[in-house]
Design a protein around this motif. Structure first.
Motif, PDB file in Angstrom:
ATOM      1  N   SER A 230       0.830  -1.203   0.000  1.00  0.00           N
ATOM      2  CA  SER A 230       0.000   0.000   0.000  1.00  0.00           C
ATOM      3  C   SER A 230       0.867   1.257   0.000  1.00  0.00           C
ATOM      4  O   SER A 230       0.600   2.211  -0.749  1.00  0.00           O
ATOM      5  CB  SER A 230      -0.916  -0.020   1.231  1.00  0.00           C
ATOM      6  OG  SER A 230      -1.732   1.127   1.270  1.00  0.00           O
TER       7      SER A 230
ATOM      8  N   PRO B 152      -9.278  -5.924  -6.995  1.00  0.00           N
ATOM      9  CA  PRO B 152      -8.629  -5.592  -5.716  1.00  0.00           C
ATOM     10  C   PRO B 152      -7.197  -5.138  -5.963  1.00  0.00           C
ATOM     11  O   PRO B 152      -6.549  -5.567  -6.916  1.00  0.00           O
ATOM     12  CB  PRO B 152      -8.659  -6.923  -4.947  1.00  0.00           C
ATOM     13  CG  PRO B 152      -8.696  -7.970  -6.012  1.00  0.00           C
ATOM     14  CD  PRO B 152      -9.513  -7.389  -7.132  1.00  0.00           C
ATOM     15  N   THR B 153      -6.725  -4.252  -5.116  1.00  0.00           N
ATOM     16  CA  THR B 153      -5.323  -3.851  -5.208  1.00  0.00           C
ATOM     17  C   THR B 153      -4.452  -4.995  -4.694  1.00  0.00           C
ATOM     18  O   THR B 153      -4.937  -5.942  -4.052  1.00  0.00           O
ATOM     19  CB  THR B 153      -5.053  -2.605  -4.355  1.00  0.00           C
ATOM     20  OG1 THR B 153      -5.266  -2.944  -2.973  1.00  0.00           O
ATOM     21  CG2 THR B 153      -5.969  -1.449  -4.758  1.00  0.00           C
TER      22      THR B 153
ATOM     23  N   ASP C  52      -4.830  -5.190  -1.015  1.00  0.00           N
ATOM     24  CA  ASP C  52      -6.107  -5.818  -0.631  1.00  0.00           C
ATOM     25  C   ASP C  52      -6.001  -7.334  -0.735  1.00  0.00           C
ATOM     26  O   ASP C  52      -6.500  -8.081   0.123  1.00  0.00           O
ATOM     27  CB  ASP C  52      -7.239  -5.337  -1.541  1.00  0.00           C
ATOM     28  CG  ASP C  52      -7.613  -3.886  -1.297  1.00  0.00           C
ATOM     29  OD1 ASP C  52      -7.325  -3.374  -0.202  1.00  0.00           O
ATOM     30  OD2 ASP C  52      -8.177  -3.264  -2.223  1.00  0.00           O
ATOM     31  N   TYR C  53      -5.361  -7.779  -1.811  1.00  0.00           N
ATOM     32  CA  TYR C  53      -5.220  -9.216  -2.065  1.00  0.00           C
ATOM     33  C   TYR C  53      -4.417  -9.882  -0.939  1.00  0.00           C
ATOM     34  O   TYR C  53      -4.814 -10.906  -0.382  1.00  0.00           O
ATOM     35  CB  TYR C  53      -4.526  -9.413  -3.408  1.00  0.00           C
ATOM     36  CG  TYR C  53      -4.401 -10.841  -3.847  1.00  0.00           C
ATOM     37  CD1 TYR C  53      -5.417 -11.475  -4.555  1.00  0.00           C
ATOM     38  CD2 TYR C  53      -3.241 -11.576  -3.566  1.00  0.00           C
ATOM     39  CE1 TYR C  53      -5.296 -12.797  -4.971  1.00  0.00           C
ATOM     40  CE2 TYR C  53      -3.114 -12.891  -3.974  1.00  0.00           C
ATOM     41  CZ  TYR C  53      -4.143 -13.492  -4.676  1.00  0.00           C
ATOM     42  OH  TYR C  53      -4.010 -14.790  -5.080  1.00  0.00           O
TER      43      TYR C  53
ATOM     44  N   GLU D  55      -3.828  -8.649   2.032  1.00  0.00           N
ATOM     45  CA  GLU D  55      -4.541  -8.501   3.303  1.00  0.00           C
ATOM     46  C   GLU D  55      -5.578  -9.605   3.472  1.00  0.00           C
ATOM     47  O   GLU D  55      -5.832 -10.081   4.596  1.00  0.00           O
ATOM     48  CB  GLU D  55      -5.222  -7.131   3.352  1.00  0.00           C
ATOM     49  CG  GLU D  55      -5.730  -6.727   4.730  1.00  0.00           C
ATOM     50  CD  GLU D  55      -4.636  -6.610   5.773  1.00  0.00           C
ATOM     51  OE1 GLU D  55      -4.715  -7.355   6.774  1.00  0.00           O
ATOM     52  OE2 GLU D  55      -3.712  -5.804   5.572  1.00  0.00           O
TER      53      GLU D  55
END
Length: 273
Positions: free
Chosen positions: A116, A170-171, A174-175, A177
């Motif tokens: 991120s 998804p970023t 995100d993936y 996480e």
């Protein structure tokens, strides 16, 4: 006479040993299951110790087609999978799996934070590192050497990639996480009843093997889809002599009829709580 106890004893021993010898020959001819054949060799070499147990087995199972063979086959395989040493190893594996999930949760969470922050820097700092920013790019790279992917999946995935822009996916953070969350909520459990039974107690010991034995009996019972009748019950003494032999227990570790009885009583008490 048909009810001559000596003849009945000899018939029971001969019948049980014939199954064991057939198993031994089958394994030897095919070069398989040497550990099982070592168990069979011990059983064939301790006829005097096992004779009364064989008699109980024969009396209860000879009238049920293939049930006696099913029991003996289960018995000689049981220490291969569930010796006390292997029950200890199973507990260690379980603990390691719990630890690994915790580590994955922690490291994946850290990685998600780094991804991120990297994305933020590349968008605002005026610098770029030409790294992946789309989850499908990572997927394609990961599948680079998977020809099934390239033959059957890649073209359809490319079409989806081109059809939907970045906001639909998804970023990377995100993936990752999601991987962290999945590992964090993971519950480790046994894949089958025998594993669950053999690792149920807090401390390892011969009770693990007894639990594995009773679980296997249930699995091989008529109710469980097997051949052993619901009425089958070995005496504590017979069971102790069979398990002492297949486990090759030394004099200082031998099970007795009394220790098997205490185990059964303890299990009943534990289940009733």
């Amino acid at each position: 006479m048909e009810d001559d106890p000596v003849k009945n004893y000899e018939k029971a021993v001969a019948e049980c040993e014939s199954f064991l010898k057939a198993d031994f020959a089958y394994n030897s001819e095919r070069g398989i299951w040497p550990s099982t054949n070592r168990v069979i060799t011990r059983m064939l070499g301790t006829r005097h110790d096992l004779g009364k147990a064989y008699q109980e087995l024969y009396e209860q199972l000879h009238s049920h087609p293939q049930a006696l063979e099913s029991f003996l086959d289960m018995l000689v395989f049981l220490p291969v999978g569930w010796s006390p040493e292997k029950a200890v190893k199973a507990r260690q594996d379980r603990e390691e799996l719990v630890l690994i999930n915790r580590q994955i949760a922690s490291l994946a969470s850290q990685l998600a934070g780094l991804l991120s922050r990297r994305a933020e820097l590349q968008e605002t700092s005026g610098f770029s590192s030409e790294t992946h920013y789309h989850v499908l790019d990572v997927l394609k790279d990961a599948a680079e050497h998977n020809h099934h992917f390239s033959l059957y999946v890649e073209d359809e995935l490319d079409a989806l990639h081109n059809q939907y822009d970045l906001k639909y996916w998804p970023t990377l953070s995100d993936y990752v996480e999601a991987l962290a969350a999945d590992a964090l909520r993971a519950k480790v459990f046994a894949d089958n009843p025998v594993t669950a039974a053999a690792t149920d107690s807090r401390k390892p010991g011969l009770s693990d093997f007894l639990r594995a034995y009773y679980s296997k009996i249930e699995e091989h019972s008529v109710a469980g889809g097997g051949l052993i009748p619901a009425t089958f019950r070995l005496s504590d003494a017979a069971l102790a002599s069979l398990l002492n032999c297949v486990l090759d227990l030394g004099p200082d570790r031998l099970m007795t009829a009394e220790s098997v009885k205490r185990f059964r009583q303890g299990e009943r008490s534990r289940r009733s709580r």
